[in-house]
Design an enzyme around this catalytic site. Sequence first.
Site, PDB file in Angstrom:
ATOM      1  CB  CYS A   1      31.815   8.505  89.414  1.00  0.00           C
ATOM      2  SG  CYS A   1      33.287   8.221  88.089  1.00  0.00           S
TER       3      CYS A   1
ATOM      4  CG  HIS B   1      29.399   6.571  86.016  1.00  0.00           C
ATOM      5  ND1 HIS B   1      29.835   7.464  86.786  1.00  0.00           N
ATOM      6  CD2 HIS B   1      28.504   5.931  86.456  1.00  0.00           C
ATOM      7  CE1 HIS B   1      28.908   7.575  87.797  1.00  0.00           C
ATOM      8  NE2 HIS B   1      27.911   6.591  87.522  1.00  0.00           N
TER       9      HIS B   1
END
Length: 221
Positions: free
Chosen positions: A55, A168
């Site tokens: 990510c 994330h």
Amino acid sequence: MEMMSYYCRKDGHPLRTQALSAVFSSRRSVISISKFLMSGETKLIHHERQRLQFCLLHTLNNLFQEKGAFTRSSLNDISLKLDLESPNEGTWNPVSFIFKPHHNELTGNYDVNVLIAALETRGKSVIWHDKRVGCSSINLDDENDSKLFGIVLNVTVRKYRGLWKGRHWIALRRIDSLWYNLDSDLSDPQPFENVEELRRYLDCVLCSGGEVFLVMNQTLT
């Protein structure tokens, strides 16, 4: 394109509308150029989708709106350089060739040190925003402000019905006069309706335990 709305629940976690109900998954990476019709003009927006734990790689490329601004190889090189600069940071074990101090050799999972070092190679600096202050102090209104390049978020995500918990990375960027959520977990970039909506979203991120990093155009001295 449907606009998104954010509200904070009483337990402090952000509540997303259906437009943002994305599930963190290990699907194959998808690079897309999304088209938005704004004021009679078509805007092309670079948006990479999530793959494994890369990510941060997708976040950086989405932030710079550039395919290949960074690659898996370049981020691994930055991570290894950080390892050499801090040789005592990690303890050797039989799987040290995979689980590095700043990343996972196979799946990514890069940490904040890699984010800062990567941005510095492009002449950018990172300012951690103190969550005690709130987001009202961030200058998001001035479109002519050349200091703020974009915003990177680090938030908690859950998968497998809440059995797995991780972190994330998410990129936010003003493109022309509109701020966009370029989260790689979303199927498409999501525009914020206005700055007030962006502030509500950022406040929700902070109240749910997330971190806000301001990416500045000048390198800190």
